[in-house]
Each structure stands twice: as C-alpha cells, then as structure tokens.
Design a protein around this motif. Structure first.
Motif, mmCIF file in Angstrom:
data_model
loop_
_atom_site.group_PDB
_atom_site.id
_atom_site.type_symbol
_atom_site.label_atom_id
_atom_site.label_comp_id
_atom_site.label_asym_id
_atom_site.label_seq_id
_atom_site.Cartn_x
_atom_site.Cartn_y
_atom_site.Cartn_z
ATOM 1 N N TYR A 1 16.252 -11.000 -7.563
ATOM 2 C CA TYR A 1 15.841 -9.455 -8.002
ATOM 3 C C TYR A 1 16.978 -9.016 -8.776
ATOM 4 O O TYR A 1 17.460 -7.921 -8.370
ATOM 5 C CB TYR A 1 15.575 -8.584 -6.787
ATOM 6 C CG TYR A 1 14.548 -9.443 -5.605
ATOM 7 C CD1 TYR A 1 13.330 -9.799 -6.119
ATOM 8 C CD2 TYR A 1 14.867 -9.560 -4.581
ATOM 9 C CE1 TYR A 1 12.179 -10.447 -5.416
ATOM 10 C CE2 TYR A 1 13.991 -10.008 -3.636
ATOM 11 C CZ TYR A 1 12.676 -10.365 -4.054
ATOM 12 O OH TYR A 1 11.887 -11.042 -3.324
ATOM 13 N N TYR B 1 18.297 -5.103 -9.541
ATOM 14 C CA TYR B 1 17.869 -4.365 -8.182
ATOM 15 C C TYR B 1 18.800 -4.575 -7.306
ATOM 16 O O TYR B 1 19.329 -3.446 -6.382
ATOM 17 C CB TYR B 1 16.664 -4.890 -7.588
ATOM 18 C CG TYR B 1 15.368 -4.236 -8.077
ATOM 19 C CD1 TYR B 1 14.942 -3.273 -8.256
ATOM 20 C CD2 TYR B 1 14.739 -5.446 -9.007
ATOM 21 C CE1 TYR B 1 13.499 -2.944 -8.747
ATOM 22 C CE2 TYR B 1 13.603 -5.176 -9.805
ATOM 23 C CZ TYR B 1 12.946 -3.774 -9.606
ATOM 24 O OH TYR B 1 11.833 -3.438 -10.375
ATOM 25 N N PHE B 2 19.475 -5.791 -7.102
ATOM 26 C CA PHE B 2 20.713 -6.105 -6.235
ATOM 27 C C PHE B 2 21.773 -6.477 -7.119
ATOM 28 O O PHE B 2 21.642 -7.249 -8.118
ATOM 29 C CB PHE B 2 20.102 -7.075 -5.160
ATOM 30 C CG PHE B 2 19.264 -6.524 -4.358
ATOM 31 C CD1 PHE B 2 19.678 -6.028 -2.986
ATOM 32 C CD2 PHE B 2 17.555 -6.801 -4.610
ATOM 33 C CE1 PHE B 2 18.568 -5.455 -2.163
ATOM 34 C CE2 PHE B 2 16.746 -6.327 -3.505
ATOM 35 C CZ PHE B 2 17.256 -5.639 -2.349
ATOM 36 N N SER C 1 5.151 1.863 -6.100
ATOM 37 C CA SER C 1 5.621 1.153 -7.173
ATOM 38 C C SER C 1 6.214 -0.457 -6.567
ATOM 39 O O SER C 1 6.481 -0.323 -5.663
ATOM 40 C CB SER C 1 6.721 1.755 -8.121
ATOM 41 O OG SER C 1 7.922 2.021 -7.405
ATOM 42 N N LEU C 2 6.215 -1.266 -7.439
ATOM 43 C CA LEU C 2 6.610 -2.662 -7.328
ATOM 44 C C LEU C 2 8.280 -2.182 -7.001
ATOM 45 O O LEU C 2 8.801 -2.967 -6.060
ATOM 46 C CB LEU C 2 6.727 -3.614 -8.318
ATOM 47 C CG LEU C 2 5.289 -3.908 -8.693
ATOM 48 C CD1 LEU C 2 5.353 -5.005 -9.805
ATOM 49 C CD2 LEU C 2 4.446 -4.555 -7.477
ATOM 50 N N ASP C 3 8.940 -1.498 -7.693
ATOM 51 C CA ASP C 3 10.296 -1.126 -7.190
ATOM 52 C C ASP C 3 10.529 -0.708 -5.936
ATOM 53 O O ASP C 3 11.655 -1.131 -5.217
ATOM 54 C CB ASP C 3 10.757 0.089 -8.068
ATOM 55 C CG ASP C 3 10.529 -0.144 -9.703
ATOM 56 O OD1 ASP C 3 11.082 -1.335 -10.166
ATOM 57 O OD2 ASP C 3 9.657 0.551 -10.187
ATOM 58 N N GLU C 4 9.714 0.217 -5.243
ATOM 59 C CA GLU C 4 9.859 0.504 -4.140
ATOM 60 C C GLU C 4 9.709 -0.611 -2.869
ATOM 61 O O GLU C 4 10.595 -0.770 -2.063
ATOM 62 C CB GLU C 4 8.799 1.617 -3.845
ATOM 63 C CG GLU C 4 8.745 2.214 -2.196
ATOM 64 C CD GLU C 4 7.694 3.325 -2.011
ATOM 65 O OE1 GLU C 4 7.565 4.194 -2.951
ATOM 66 O OE2 GLU C 4 7.085 3.443 -1.192
ATOM 67 N N ILE D 1 10.296 -3.689 -3.640
ATOM 68 C CA ILE D 1 11.800 -4.572 -3.746
ATOM 69 C C ILE D 1 12.943 -3.716 -2.999
ATOM 70 O O ILE D 1 13.517 -4.360 -2.327
ATOM 71 C CB ILE D 1 11.841 -4.758 -5.148
ATOM 72 C CG1 ILE D 1 10.863 -5.758 -5.879
ATOM 73 C CG2 ILE D 1 13.288 -5.379 -5.338
ATOM 74 C CD1 ILE D 1 10.949 -5.715 -7.406
ATOM 75 N N LEU D 2 12.916 -2.529 -3.160
ATOM 76 C CA LEU D 2 14.149 -1.729 -2.704
ATOM 77 C C LEU D 2 13.905 -1.355 -1.045
ATOM 78 O O LEU D 2 14.961 -1.016 -0.641
ATOM 79 C CB LEU D 2 14.352 -0.511 -3.592
ATOM 80 C CG LEU D 2 15.088 -0.951 -5.128
ATOM 81 C CD1 LEU D 2 15.071 0.323 -5.786
ATOM 82 C CD2 LEU D 2 16.368 -1.438 -4.930
ATOM 83 N N ALA D 3 12.793 -1.239 -0.775
ATOM 84 C CA ALA D 3 12.516 -0.603 0.550
ATOM 85 C C ALA D 3 11.634 -1.294 1.588
ATOM 86 O O ALA D 3 11.091 -0.611 2.431
ATOM 87 C CB ALA D 3 12.433 1.055 0.237
ATOM 88 N N TYR D 4 11.174 -2.421 1.182
ATOM 89 C CA TYR D 4 10.097 -3.061 2.060
ATOM 90 C C TYR D 4 10.675 -4.077 3.077
ATOM 91 O O TYR D 4 11.141 -5.162 2.668
ATOM 92 C CB TYR D 4 8.845 -3.387 1.442
ATOM 93 C CG TYR D 4 7.931 -2.460 1.305
ATOM 94 C CD1 TYR D 4 8.160 -1.262 0.519
ATOM 95 C CD2 TYR D 4 6.523 -2.647 1.602
ATOM 96 C CE1 TYR D 4 7.193 -0.082 0.531
ATOM 97 C CE2 TYR D 4 5.394 -1.550 1.469
ATOM 98 C CZ TYR D 4 5.730 -0.340 0.810
ATOM 99 O OH TYR D 4 4.969 0.583 0.752
ATOM 100 N N PRO D 5 10.927 -3.892 4.405
ATOM 101 C CA PRO D 5 11.537 -4.786 5.196
ATOM 102 C C PRO D 5 10.769 -6.254 5.190
ATOM 103 O O PRO D 5 11.461 -7.104 5.427
ATOM 104 C CB PRO D 5 11.731 -4.107 6.544
ATOM 105 C CG PRO D 5 10.470 -3.206 6.383
ATOM 106 C CD PRO D 5 10.505 -2.565 5.093
#
Lengths: 318, 318, 318
Positions: free
Chosen positions: A60, A63-64, A149-152, A154-158
């Motif tokens: 990613y 994002y990281f 969003s897809l961003d959410e 990637i950034l916040a879905y365990p």
C-alpha cells in the motif's frame, strides 16, 4: 526512594542478590524447557515485525511509509524497499530454519533450498498477493455501508490488516518456513483481534468486518467472496487422541466454507467434515457442527425470552 | 548469513532485484486502487495517534504525560500542550480535507471553514467533553465492584479509554472531518477491543466493562447511564441494496438504547427500528432484533443442556 | 498549512489560546476527579510495562531480550537483569503505596513492610512462578494440535503471555500492592484480548487457547489442568447493592472451576456459588449459572435452526 541497598548495607544487598540469581540459575539448569541457553539460533521477533511493516509499505505505497511518492522517485523507493526486505527476509528465514534444525525438528524445506531462494520466492510472489489484497479492499468497501472510501478501508479496517498479514504468512507456511508465519499471524492477532492460523486457505475477495474475536483454525478452507463478522469461530470439535492420549496433529479439523457465504456476528461453525454450502447465509450467534445445503439461510430460532416488566433490578439475574 | 548477493554475484543479484521491482511497479500501474502515487495529501496516522496521546494528557493531567503538575506550573504546561495540540490538529484536519478533495469526495465541511477554525472548535470543546468523561469515570467506578478507585479506572479500564477517544472522534465526525475520526476509533479499537463507530451517539455516564468484542454501529443511539459488558453487539440487520445491488449507505441501521439500560456479556441487539426501552436489563447472550418495553428484564430461557455424567471424553463433541 | 497564527495575527491567536487554556484550567479547578495536580506520587505506567518486559526476559531467557546466552555469560546477564528489576520494582511499589496513601486509601500492607522488602519478596518468588509457567507451556503444547513446538507456544501464544503476566500480578495483588497489578493485567489484556483480574486464583497447567474475549473475574477460583477457549466468561450475576444502592465490593461473585475442566469457545459461566465439577467438559456457547456434577459433559441442545433453501438474500435477517 527505592535505594534499597541502604537498608542493610551494599554488601548484604549484594549477597542477597547473589542468592536470588543462584535460585534462578538453578531453575534454568533444572529443566531444558523455557530458555534458549547455549543455543545459537533464534528468530528475532522484532525483525519479523519490521518485515511486516515493510510489507505494508510494499502493498500500500503512500498509505504506509514514505508519503511523497511520484513517478520519478517511485522506482528508487521500491528498489530500496525490496532490497531491504529481501535481506531481512533471508536472514530471518535462515534463523527460523536453523532454529528448527537445532531443536531437532524434521527439516521442513528441501536441504538444497537456501534461505535466499526462499526469500526471493516470497518477494517474487508479492505482486500476485497484492492483486488478491486489492480484491479484499474492494470486498470490504462493497460489503460495509459504513465504509466511506477505499482509503478508509486501507487505513482503518482491522479485517484488511489481518488478511494482508495472513496472505503472506500463509505463503511462508506453505513454503515450510517454521515459526515466522505464526509470529506474523500472532502480531496481526494482537493488532486486530482476529486470529487466523497461517495454515488456513482463503479465497479471493475475503472480508472480516470488525474482526475482534474471529478465530479461523489451521485446516479451514474458505472459498471466494466470503464475509465474516466479529466473533465468528471456524473451529475444531474435540481433538482425537492417540494411544498415549496425546492429541493427533494432523487431518482436517476445521470447516470448509464455500464461495459467497456470509457468516454473521458470533456464529460458531465446527468440525473438519462440516461444509457450509455455496451462497449460504449463517445468522448471528448460530452454532452449527454439520453441513448446510447450498444457498440456504441458517438462522437461530430466537431463543424464548423471559420478559418481565417493572421487576426490581435486584431480582434480576443475568 | 543472508548475504544473498554472494550466491551468484552481485550483478545477477542486482538484475534479479530489477525484475522484482519492475513486477511491483507494473502492479501499481495496472490499478489505481491500493496506492497513493502522484498524490499530494494523505493524513499521517502517526501524527493522529500523537494527537490522541496529547488529548489524554489534556483530559487526565498527571495521569498521562508530565507528573509533577502544581498550581505554579499548570497554566504553562496546559498552554504549551494546547498550542501544540491545536497546531497538530489544524495540520492533520487540513490533510484530511485535502485528501478527501483530491479523491473527488463531496466536500464535507463548508468551503469557508478553514482547518484552523475546525481545530479551534475542537479545542474549545474539550472542557465540555472532559465534563462528560468525568461522569463516565464515576459510572465505571459505581458500576464495577472490582474497581478499587477512580485512579484505577483512569489508568487501567479499557472501556474508559475507548469512550474517551470516541467522544472526541464523534465531534470530529459531526464537524465533517473525513478519515481522522475512523483512524482514532480504530486506534482505540486496537488498544481496547471495543469498536465504536465515530457516528454513534452516546449519552452521559456510559460504561463498558471489560470492553473486548464490543461493537457499536455507526447509527446507534445510546441514552444516559447505559452500561454494556464485553462482547455486546449493537448491530445492523442485513443491508438493503440498491438496483445495482450495492449496499445503501444511509438510514438508521443500528439500535436505539434508552436511558438506564444494562446489557450483559455477549448479548446481541440488531436493527435500526429496535428500541431497548428505558431501564431495561438485557441478560447475557440474549439475541434480540425487536424492541423491548421500558423497565423490562429480558433473559434468555436457558437453552436445554445435555448433561451426561462419567462419559468418556472422546465421546464428547463441543 | 496549519500556520494558524497568520489568520488574524499572532496577538489574537495568543489571546484566543489564553481563553482556551483558562477554560481548561477552570475544568480542573471545578472538580477534584480526573486529574493529579499538586499530588506528589503516581505510579509510572511506562516503568511498570518495562518491569513486565524484564520479567519476560527472566522467565524465558533467550526468547526475550538478549539472545546469545551461554553458561559463561548467563550469571552476569541474570545478575544485571535482577538488580535492575529489583530497583524498578522497589521504586514503583513505593509509588503505588504512597499514591494510595495520598488518596486516603486504607493501608494495604503492614506499615513496617518497606517497598524494598516487597520487591525482594517478588523477586525471590520468581523461580516458583517460573516453574508454574513451564507447566503452562507444556499444557498449551499438549492441548493444541496446531502447536508445532514449545518455542512456538512461548513466542506466539497470547494465552501464555496472559497467564505469565497474571501469575506475577496475582502475587503483587496478594501482597497488597495497589494499582500495579491492574496496570499489568490491563497491559496483558490489550496485548492478548484476555482479561484476567489479578485477584483470580489459577492452578497449575492452565491453558487459554486463542485468548481473545476471555474474561476471568476477580473472585474466580480455577483448579489444575483447566483449559479455556476464546470468548469464555467466568463472570458475576447481577451485583448486590447496599442500602445506599452502591454495589457491595466483597464476597465471592465469580465461579469455581475444578481440576481438569475444559470450557469451549464463547461459553459463559456465572455466579459465585457456581461450581463446575472436576473433569467436566462444558460445550461451546453453553450458558450456565448453576453447578455441574463432576466428570459431566454439558452441551447446549443445538438451538433449532431455520434452514430456508434458495431464499433471496434480501429476505434474510441475521
């Protein structure tokens, strides 16, 4: 405060410390279990976690890790990332192999295969794994009305984090690398609350919502477009034991979940013979230990409730 | 060990690395999803976590961060803390807004509102939020016989940590700041095991005991003096889908829990129409998808148990 | 970006900051709860976590911390480790005692006992505790077919980490050290998902598989060779309250689990009078609030399921 040596003089303190040290040394000497003394090889958990963090940057980018990626700097960034990752992987894979050998474990990879070759195989496999992860991201977004969003995702879905680590850990497990896959999956478990054994086979477009308390056993087989909610267990029935009464470490103990199945919160599915048929919806808190036909809807007959009105709280038991 | 370049010469190693890099670059080029390349704005998860840690110092001074606070140094300490917090908030709020705009998301805050104004609004709101948190601390102490002091609640109760982060994340969510609230709530989820969506509305004196596995959905509405135990889900029924078969992202999907309700461990309450009436006690492991009258006691009729005495373990299935 | 002072001049910004600071100071002044201002003593959570990490190095040398341990360097390594550990323990124990005293709590240890003596008692007890942990490691390996080695258990089993911390926290609790045990157990809870109150009494050869969501209440009493799976709750029935309506903080509220009991995933056992008899197997998702005879098998009569075939998904409710 805490200047304990002053109690009864440094000499006494030193003596008392010697006694404590000796007692502990005796504890190590008395039993070969629980320590690694006079052994050479042990994987570094810290290094393995660094590897996991590098993998997130590879899967990613932007994002990281480094955030200012452009077409100009991208290839240099990725080159540096991969060369670091490959080195760290090779070193830790070697440590895990030597560690297992030193412990007299049966060799899990062919003698001729070097840790460098194994590291290269993993790195070469990353684009394929990444393609799977993109489908997982989309499945999470499509499956959750709360996702903005897809961003959410990637950034916040365990759930995505757990699956990301699993897809690599499963590859390492398949290649026969000892210990590293379990250390990775346990790191993911601690981060996300989802405990996915590296041995579990999981198809494309997999989504775990909320993640906490999900347990997916070693011999589970999961198809494509499967969706699980928090607290779902894909578990074993009681373990068969051998003549010595030791649990038998083989055979399929965990369920098969076919394509397009959804299993709602806190449902439990048990047994290696159990097959949840294609397209089935398993309701929340359902408990099943036998197979279900394709495209069925399995709901718990809501347990009868006692509803008492205006009862004093003290009368009430949970 | 791991000096892989020596296998077949650095040149070959370099060539093989180039191949791996190229494969990965192709993976990025082939799909716009899963990377942030040639994009300018992305929130920094690390900075957002620092913001969370500053907030804990603001809410609970002396428990978190600097420990030697006195009437003399307090105002300087708080001034420095708030000025740092305000700057960091303004920067990350700006990043989140630009990030969403760059992704073509509909603007979530009025064009005229600057990130600095939003940051100031949050900071100005902290005393009000802190007053709610003091009630939450008291509710935890009053509700748990195992709590020996308010200090223990502040230093060691995951439920309080989850609610503390939620009350700020909910404010950011209400103000229309994208992403940051979810990154905060997911950090809290990872720390505490409680997954509270920033959208959930929660009244005063709220207590979650043990916290692990609690899931509170986006459109839940919770009254005052509500107490939840571990594993409680306030969830949605299956999601309605539009003509294209995509889930519809709106409307109330999660329950309403009225004032003075207690929900015991691992109970599940589902549905946007479901109202748990004022003062109701919901028993452990209860599963309900319809409303309950005020002041009622809802207990599961204990499922019939098979009790076999002196059966050999091997006969037993979970 | 975020240079907020430029909005309306640094002077105004400073003034607005002063207002925010003043509002927060008022919040602290208005209520003695939720802050530690003008207080001298507070335990350091960071130091207590460092103590936990030193303990892991003491219990499992070579797995945690320094990796090159040999008969030559071992005694020096252990000596340094214990002397550091003893100092840190003495300081934090002192802080916890002073903290409680400053808060007017009743003294929990005899006046004559110094924090150094308490620290020494803990350190002197470590070999005994370590012997228990070796049995726990073996119990985990013997009880889980997925475990490939004792090393894997030590490096990657959250249940072992939770029990390791518990066995020390329970000792500190028994000695009457306030706060520190709960801070340790909550750290373990965050790492592993298992919430074991330091007060719980747990016998030899204890194993928690998967760990997430396990809750073991303060007054639980657990025998030897007991095995729990994820999501198991040993909890209280509703709390008796005194005339003032405050919960009563005493008496046994949590179950007794006798030797050789296994409790499968997500089962709930409630009540201080409840005794799960020796050798009993409690099935997954079972909910019991009364005692079971020795050597019995308690299984949930599988709740009746609605199985609808080929029903459209939209009809389905969880």
């Amino acid at each position: 405060m805490g200047a304990c040596d002053d109690n009864d003089g440094p000499a006494d303190a030193r003596r008392s410390l010697d006694v404590l040290v000796e007692a502990l040394l005796a504890s190590y000497r008395s039993d070969a279990r629980g320590h690694r003394i006079n052994k050479q090889h042990i994987p570094s958990r810290d290094q393995i976690i660094e590897i996991v963090e590098l993998l997130l940057q590879v899967f990613y980018p932007g994002y990281f890790g480094r955030q200012d990626l452009t077409d100009e700097n991208l290839s240099y960034h990725v080159g540096e990332l991969l060369s670091t990752l490959r080195q760290k992987l090779a070193i830790e894979v070697a440590r895990c192999l030597c560690f297992a050998a030193e412990n007299g474990g049966a060799p899990t990879v062919g003698k001729e295969t070097t840790s460098c070759e194994l590291a290269d195989r993993i790195v070469a496999d990353l684009p394929r794994i990444r393609a799977l992860l993109i489908d997982d991201i989309q499945a999470a977004f499509d499956g959750d009305p709360a996702a903005s969003s897809l961003d959410e995702v990637i950034l916040a879905y365990p759930g995505l984090l757990a699956v990301t680590i699993h897809r690599v850990a499963h590859e390492l497990h398949r290649l026969g690398v000892p210990l590293m896959p379990r250390i990775m999956s346990e790191w993911a478990h601690a981060q996300t609350g989802a405990d996915i054994h590296p041995g579990a086979r999981i198809g494309r477009s997999f989504f775990i919502d909320h993640a906490t308390g999900v347990v997916i056993g070693e011999t589970s087989a999961i198809g494509t477009r499967v969706k699980l909610y928090q607290g779902v267990t894909l578990g074993a029935l009681s373990h068969p034991r051998d003549a010595q009464g030791r649990v038998i470490r083989n055979a399929k103990r965990h369920p098969t979940v076919e394509d397009g199945v959804t299993i709602y919160a806190n449902a439990t599915v048990l047994g290696g013979e159990t097959v949840v048929g294609e397209g089935t919806l398993v309701g929340g808190s359902v408990f099943i230990a036998k197979s279900t036909p394709p495209r069925s809807r399995v709901a718990m007959k809501p347990p009868e409730l006692h509803v008492k009105e205006d009862a004093p709280a003290v009368d009430f038991e949970i």
